[in-house]
Motif scaffolding. Structure first.
Motif, PDB file in Angstrom:
ATOM      1  N   ILE A  65      19.039  41.802  11.601  1.00  0.00           N
ATOM      2  CA  ILE A  65      20.319  41.907  10.908  1.00  0.00           C
ATOM      3  C   ILE A  65      20.630  43.359  10.565  1.00  0.00           C
ATOM      4  CG2 ILE A  65      21.659  41.202   8.899  1.00  0.00           C
ATOM      5  CD1 ILE A  65      19.916  38.724   8.685  1.00  0.00           C
ATOM      6  N   ALA A  66      21.782  43.826  11.038  1.00  0.00           N
ATOM      7  CA  ALA A  66      22.310  45.128  10.608  1.00  0.00           C
ATOM      8  C   ALA A  66      23.253  44.857   9.444  1.00  0.00           C
ATOM      9  CB  ALA A  66      23.045  45.819  11.754  1.00  0.00           C
ATOM     10  N   THR A  67      22.804  45.110   8.230  1.00  0.00           N
ATOM     11  CA  THR A  67      23.654  44.880   7.066  1.00  0.00           C
ATOM     12  C   THR A  67      24.734  45.953   6.998  1.00  0.00           C
ATOM     13  OG1 THR A  67      22.352  46.246   5.549  1.00  0.00           O
ATOM     14  CG2 THR A  67      21.666  43.938   5.827  1.00  0.00           C
ATOM     15  N   VAL A 109      16.142  51.831  15.253  1.00  0.00           N
ATOM     16  CA  VAL A 109      15.842  51.471  13.867  1.00  0.00           C
ATOM     17  C   VAL A 109      14.484  52.062  13.500  1.00  0.00           C
ATOM     18  CG1 VAL A 109      15.567  49.587  12.214  1.00  0.00           C
ATOM     19  CG2 VAL A 109      17.144  49.332  14.144  1.00  0.00           C
ATOM     20  N   LYS A 110      14.495  53.031  12.596  1.00  0.00           N
ATOM     21  CA  LYS A 110      13.267  53.732  12.210  1.00  0.00           C
ATOM     22  C   LYS A 110      12.487  52.994  11.130  1.00  0.00           C
ATOM     23  CE  LYS A 110      13.598  58.177  11.613  1.00  0.00           C
ATOM     24  NZ  LYS A 110      14.108  59.507  11.175  1.00  0.00           N
ATOM     25  N   GLU A 111      13.208  52.248  10.301  1.00  0.00           N
ATOM     26  CA  GLU A 111      12.547  51.503   9.228  1.00  0.00           C
ATOM     27  C   GLU A 111      13.228  50.149   9.073  1.00  0.00           C
ATOM     28  OE1 GLU A 111      11.715  51.760   4.394  1.00  0.00           O
ATOM     29  OE2 GLU A 111      12.485  53.514   5.467  1.00  0.00           O
ATOM     30  N   ARG A 112      12.428  49.109   8.841  1.00  0.00           N
ATOM     31  CA  ARG A 112      12.964  47.762   8.702  1.00  0.00           C
ATOM     32  C   ARG A 112      12.103  46.983   7.705  1.00  0.00           C
ATOM     33  NH1 ARG A 112      13.059  47.012  14.627  1.00  0.00           N
ATOM     34  NH2 ARG A 112      12.673  49.244  14.572  1.00  0.00           N
ATOM     35  N   ALA A 113      12.637  45.871   7.238  1.00  0.00           N
ATOM     36  CA  ALA A 113      11.901  45.015   6.314  1.00  0.00           C
ATOM     37  C   ALA A 113      12.121  43.565   6.703  1.00  0.00           C
ATOM     38  CB  ALA A 113      12.360  45.253   4.880  1.00  0.00           C
ATOM     39  N   GLN A 114      11.188  42.708   6.362  1.00  0.00           N
ATOM     40  CA  GLN A 114      11.298  41.290   6.693  1.00  0.00           C
ATOM     41  C   GLN A 114      11.432  40.461   5.421  1.00  0.00           C
ATOM     42  OE1 GLN A 114       8.055  40.214   9.423  1.00  0.00           O
ATOM     43  NE2 GLN A 114       9.550  40.392  11.076  1.00  0.00           N
ATOM     44  N   TYR A 115      12.456  39.614   5.406  1.00  0.00           N
ATOM     45  CA  TYR A 115      12.739  38.771   4.251  1.00  0.00           C
ATOM     46  C   TYR A 115      13.201  37.391   4.708  1.00  0.00           C
ATOM     47  CZ  TYR A 115      13.188  43.309   1.832  1.00  0.00           C
ATOM     48  OH  TYR A 115      12.976  44.573   1.331  1.00  0.00           O
ATOM     49  N   GLY A 116      13.033  36.424   3.833  1.00  0.00           N
ATOM     50  CA  GLY A 116      13.708  35.163   4.014  1.00  0.00           C
ATOM     51  C   GLY A 116      15.175  35.353   3.665  1.00  0.00           C
ATOM     52  N   ALA A 173      13.691  37.083   8.515  1.00  0.00           N
ATOM     53  CA  ALA A 173      14.584  37.907   9.338  1.00  0.00           C
ATOM     54  C   ALA A 173      14.232  39.371   9.146  1.00  0.00           C
ATOM     55  CB  ALA A 173      16.035  37.663   8.946  1.00  0.00           C
ATOM     56  N   THR A 174      14.456  40.146  10.176  1.00  0.00           N
ATOM     57  CA  THR A 174      14.245  41.598  10.087  1.00  0.00           C
ATOM     58  C   THR A 174      15.552  42.243   9.657  1.00  0.00           C
ATOM     59  OG1 THR A 174      12.522  41.603  11.783  1.00  0.00           O
ATOM     60  CG2 THR A 174      13.672  43.681  11.366  1.00  0.00           C
ATOM     61  N   VAL A 175      15.512  42.952   8.536  1.00  0.00           N
ATOM     62  CA  VAL A 175      16.687  43.624   7.991  1.00  0.00           C
ATOM     63  C   VAL A 175      16.518  45.127   8.219  1.00  0.00           C
ATOM     64  CG1 VAL A 175      18.047  44.060   5.910  1.00  0.00           C
ATOM     65  CG2 VAL A 175      16.986  41.816   6.266  1.00  0.00           C
ATOM     66  N   PHE A 176      17.513  45.761   8.853  1.00  0.00           N
ATOM     67  CA  PHE A 176      17.429  47.180   9.171  1.00  0.00           C
ATOM     68  C   PHE A 176      17.585  48.019   7.905  1.00  0.00           C
ATOM     69  CE2 PHE A 176      19.439  46.074  13.533  1.00  0.00           C
ATOM     70  CZ  PHE A 176      18.231  45.511  13.935  1.00  0.00           C
ATOM     71  N   VAL A 177      16.789  49.095   7.838  1.00  0.00           N
ATOM     72  CA  VAL A 177      16.810  49.965   6.658  1.00  0.00           C
ATOM     73  C   VAL A 177      17.231  51.383   7.012  1.00  0.00           C
ATOM     74  CG1 VAL A 177      15.440  50.947   4.776  1.00  0.00           C
ATOM     75  CG2 VAL A 177      15.045  48.570   5.496  1.00  0.00           C
ATOM     76  N   GLU A 178      16.609  51.962   8.042  1.00  0.00           N
ATOM     77  CA  GLU A 178      16.898  53.360   8.389  1.00  0.00           C
ATOM     78  C   GLU A 178      17.165  53.492   9.883  1.00  0.00           C
ATOM     79  OE1 GLU A 178      14.990  57.892   8.079  1.00  0.00           O
ATOM     80  OE2 GLU A 178      13.942  56.187   7.170  1.00  0.00           O
ATOM     81  N   CYS A 179      18.173  54.287  10.223  1.00  0.00           N
ATOM     82  CA  CYS A 179      18.598  54.467  11.614  1.00  0.00           C
ATOM     83  C   CYS A 179      18.239  55.861  12.117  1.00  0.00           C
ATOM     84  CB  CYS A 179      20.112  54.256  11.696  1.00  0.00           C
ATOM     85  SG  CYS A 179      20.815  54.462  13.350  1.00  0.00           S
ATOM     86  N   ASP A 180      17.808  55.936  13.373  1.00  0.00           N
ATOM     87  CA  ASP A 180      17.590  57.223  14.037  1.00  0.00           C
ATOM     88  C   ASP A 180      18.950  57.683  14.563  1.00  0.00           C
ATOM     89  OD1 ASP A 180      17.091  59.271  15.946  1.00  0.00           O
ATOM     90  OD2 ASP A 180      15.045  58.543  16.230  1.00  0.00           O
ATOM     91  N   MET A 181      19.596  58.569  13.835  1.00  0.00           N
ATOM     92  CA  MET A 181      20.975  58.934  14.149  1.00  0.00           C
ATOM     93  C   MET A 181      21.100  59.707  15.457  1.00  0.00           C
ATOM     94  SD  MET A 181      22.838  57.457  12.083  1.00  0.00           S
ATOM     95  CE  MET A 181      24.411  58.217  12.483  1.00  0.00           C
ATOM     96  N   GLU A 182      20.087  60.448  15.843  1.00  0.00           N
ATOM     97  CA  GLU A 182      20.162  61.172  17.112  1.00  0.00           C
ATOM     98  C   GLU A 182      20.183  60.198  18.287  1.00  0.00           C
ATOM     99  OE1 GLU A 182      20.808  64.351  17.753  1.00  0.00           O
ATOM    100  OE2 GLU A 182      21.131  64.407  15.582  1.00  0.00           O
ATOM    101  N   LYS A 183      19.351  59.181  18.235  1.00  0.00           N
ATOM    102  CA  LYS A 183      19.346  58.174  19.303  1.00  0.00           C
ATOM    103  C   LYS A 183      20.644  57.381  19.307  1.00  0.00           C
ATOM    104  CE  LYS A 183      14.362  57.589  19.804  1.00  0.00           C
ATOM    105  NZ  LYS A 183      13.219  56.640  19.796  1.00  0.00           N
ATOM    106  N   PHE A 184      21.177  57.116  18.113  1.00  0.00           N
ATOM    107  CA  PHE A 184      22.444  56.397  18.023  1.00  0.00           C
ATOM    108  C   PHE A 184      23.565  57.210  18.653  1.00  0.00           C
ATOM    109  CE2 PHE A 184      26.341  55.455  15.499  1.00  0.00           C
ATOM    110  CZ  PHE A 184      26.538  54.158  15.933  1.00  0.00           C
TER     111      PHE A 184
END
Length: 306
Positions: free
Chosen positions: A178-180, A251-258, A286-297
């Motif tokens: 999930i990209a919040t 996605v450089k950092e992610r977290a998993q939650y219900g 679900a995997t929730v995105f936290v931090e994005c690699d902006m150069e790759k984006f």
């Protein structure tokens, strides 16, 4: 606008094979959605990709078009599909096409849900094995910090069909990503980039530039009317979701939650509920995105211009 950017990014990715594009109701009616998709494919010279028409309303039969934000028509000056192109829409319903493709390629298909999840929920209810046969599911998600983009609490994709979102999050056993909206908003691009992109002279590049400029203008209007908790710049929400589906290392950092969806609250219907304390003990996280690699984006957006 951001849907068009996301599609262009997928079309330009050399490691992606697009099996189908399925259409659903959203910021405009289903027929306009189909027309807009065909317009993007036409300007990218990718009319060989099959397009399927899906649900025209939510599971409860409600339609919440938000054309004031994105407009009813295709991108300005983009080639409008002619009658022959419109006939390119396959007769098979999007839900049946999704189930057929996944059955033909079990464990190999990544589904990217950029709009309301009515088609995805219908596929799960009509074909109970569908959720377990996907390789993964990427969702353009919701706010998780009680912000809004259509009401006090709740964002368009989930609020437009909360029941569908609830079915998907509770029924799917494949990996869910999930990209919040907070993830997207915290990784804004400088507004100046909107005028710098697409230096190529191709029709597709110039269209991409127009879409980016429109997205930047829309972001500025929202900031001026509501202010911003996430800084200045512009954000193309669906593009972040697609970027992660194309290259997970974005996605450089992610977290998993219900996760669950509120269906009954008078002020919070459609909200994405993230169980950070694992109180609900939901079996699938679900995997929730936290931090994005902006150069790759940014690199993926540049590729979409060529």
């Amino acid at each position: 606008m951001d849907d068009a950017q996301a599609l262009m990014m997928a079309l330009a990715a050399p490691n992606v094979h697009i099996m189908a594009i399925t259409c659903t109701h959203g910021n405009t009616g289903i027929e306009n959605v189909c027309t807009n998709v065909l317009s993007v494919l036409k300007q990218c010279n990718r009319m060989e990709i099959p397009v399927y028409r899906g649900a025209g309303t939510s599971l409860l039969g409600v339609l919440h078009p938000n054309s004031a934000s994105h407009g009813k028509k295709v991108v300005d000056n983009a080639p409008h599909p002619d009658a022959q192109c419109v006939e390119h829409i396959h007769a098979e319903h999007a839900v049946n096409a999704m189930e057929r493709i996944v059955n033909e390629h079990p464990g190999q298909i990544t589904l990217v849900a950029l709009g309301p999840m009515t088609n995805v929920a219908l596929a799960a209810k009509m074909h109970p094995t569908f959720p377990s046969k996907l390789k993964s599911l990427y969702i353009m998600g919701e706010y998780i910090e009680a912000q809004d983009n259509v009401r006090v609490c709740g964002a368009f994709n989930f609020f437009t069909d909360p029941e569908a979102a609830s079915i998907v999050l509770s029924h799917f056993t494949c990996p869910i990503n999930i990209a919040t909206l907070e993830f997207c908003l915290r990784h804004r691009l400088p507004t100046a980039i909107a005028g710098q992109q697409a230096i190529q002279d191709s029709e597709k590049a110039q269209s991409m530039k127009k879409v980016t400029a429109q997205t930047a203008e829309s972001s500025q209007q929202v900031q001026s009317s509501k202010g911003s908790l996430f800084g200045s710049g512009f954000v193309s929400f669906d593009a972040y979701t697609m970027a992660a589906a194309i290259d997970d290392s974005v996605v450089k950092e992610r977290a998993q939650y219900g996760v669950s969806v509120e269906l009954h609250g008078s002020l919070t219907r459609g909200m994405l509920v993230v169980d950070t304390l694992d109180i609900l003990k939901l079996p699938h996280k679900a995997t929730v995105f936290v931090e994005c690699d902006m150069e790759k984006f940014k690199q993926q957006q540049v590729k979409a211009q060529h």
